[in-house]
Design an enzyme around this catalytic site. Structure first.
Site, PDB file in Angstrom:
ATOM      1  N   ASN A  97       0.852  -1.186   0.000  1.00  0.00           N
ATOM      2  CA  ASN A  97       0.000   0.000   0.000  1.00  0.00           C
ATOM      3  C   ASN A  97       0.889   1.237   0.000  1.00  0.00           C
ATOM      4  OD1 ASN A  97      -2.422   1.544   0.266  1.00  0.00           O
ATOM      5  ND2 ASN A  97      -2.089   1.711   2.463  1.00  0.00           N
ATOM      6  N   HIS A 106       0.779   5.174   1.524  1.00  0.00           N
ATOM      7  CA  HIS A 106       0.075   6.059   2.452  1.00  0.00           C
ATOM      8  C   HIS A 106       0.640   7.463   2.295  1.00  0.00           C
ATOM      9  CE1 HIS A 106      -2.390   7.004   5.903  1.00  0.00           C
ATOM     10  NE2 HIS A 106      -1.386   7.716   6.379  1.00  0.00           N
TER      11      HIS A 106
END
Length: 191
Positions: A102, A104
């Protein structure tokens, strides 16, 4: 050939950037894009770019093996969350251990966790008068934004910066570094 599958919920600007980065690659290809929003802008981008796109709902993700089966049918080597907001279920983590990442829009562990996404993150950075912010690319685990950090890049925050200005700066970092880090991870898998 390594195959990445992207998850996205929004406009898909990171998806397009990753597509552009790998479009002439001889070793990496985008297998598909999965979204949880029927009207997400990423679907239009995928149509324009010629990328297979798939919609799924909460039931498919959390109560069945449909998403895992789809990822397996796409021969996915790496799952890349590119603006995807739902928590990844344990079944998906077990099916792709250490193969879900991911990005962020802050320097974790600060400004992470449930509800910390998009402009909310940048507003918190501005409100707290942080001297710098950046991006964190990390592995996904069972908790929001707590997986092992792969890479971080930072930029200064000027005292006059608004949350929108910070967001634009962070997007530039994402576009510059996210595809490169994906490529580095996949190259490690090849060796």
């Amino acid at each position: 050939m390594k195959r990445i599958t992207l998850f996205a919920s929004g406009s898909g600007s990171n998806v397009e950037n990753i597509h552009d980065y790998f479009k002439d690659s001889k070793s990496v290809e985008i297998a598909g894009v999965l979204t949880n929003k029927k009207n997400a802008g990423v679907l239009d981008r995928c149509d324009r770019l010629g990328i297979n796109a798939f919609y799924f709902n909460k039931h498919a993700l959390y109560n069945t093996e449909a998403v895992v089966n789809l990822l397996n049918s796409l021969e996915t080597d790496l799952v890349v969350l590119a603006g995807f907001l739902w928590k990844i279920p344990d079944s998906l983590l077990r099916a792709f251990p250490g193969k879900i990442i991911n990005i962020h829009p802050a320097l974790l562990p600060r400004y992470g966790g449930k509800g910390m996404y998009g402009i909310r993150v940048h507003q918190a950075v501005v409100d707290n008068k942080e001297p710098y912010t950046g991006i964190t690319i990390h592995y996904v685990n069972e908790n929001y934004d707590e997986g092992a950090i792969i890479a971080q890049e930072q930029i200064p925050v000027d005292t006059a910066d608004t949350a929108e200005v910070v967001a634009a700066k962070v997007h530039e970092l994402e576009y510059e570094h996210f595809p490169r880090v994906i490529e580095e991870l996949l190259n490690k898998q090849l060796n």
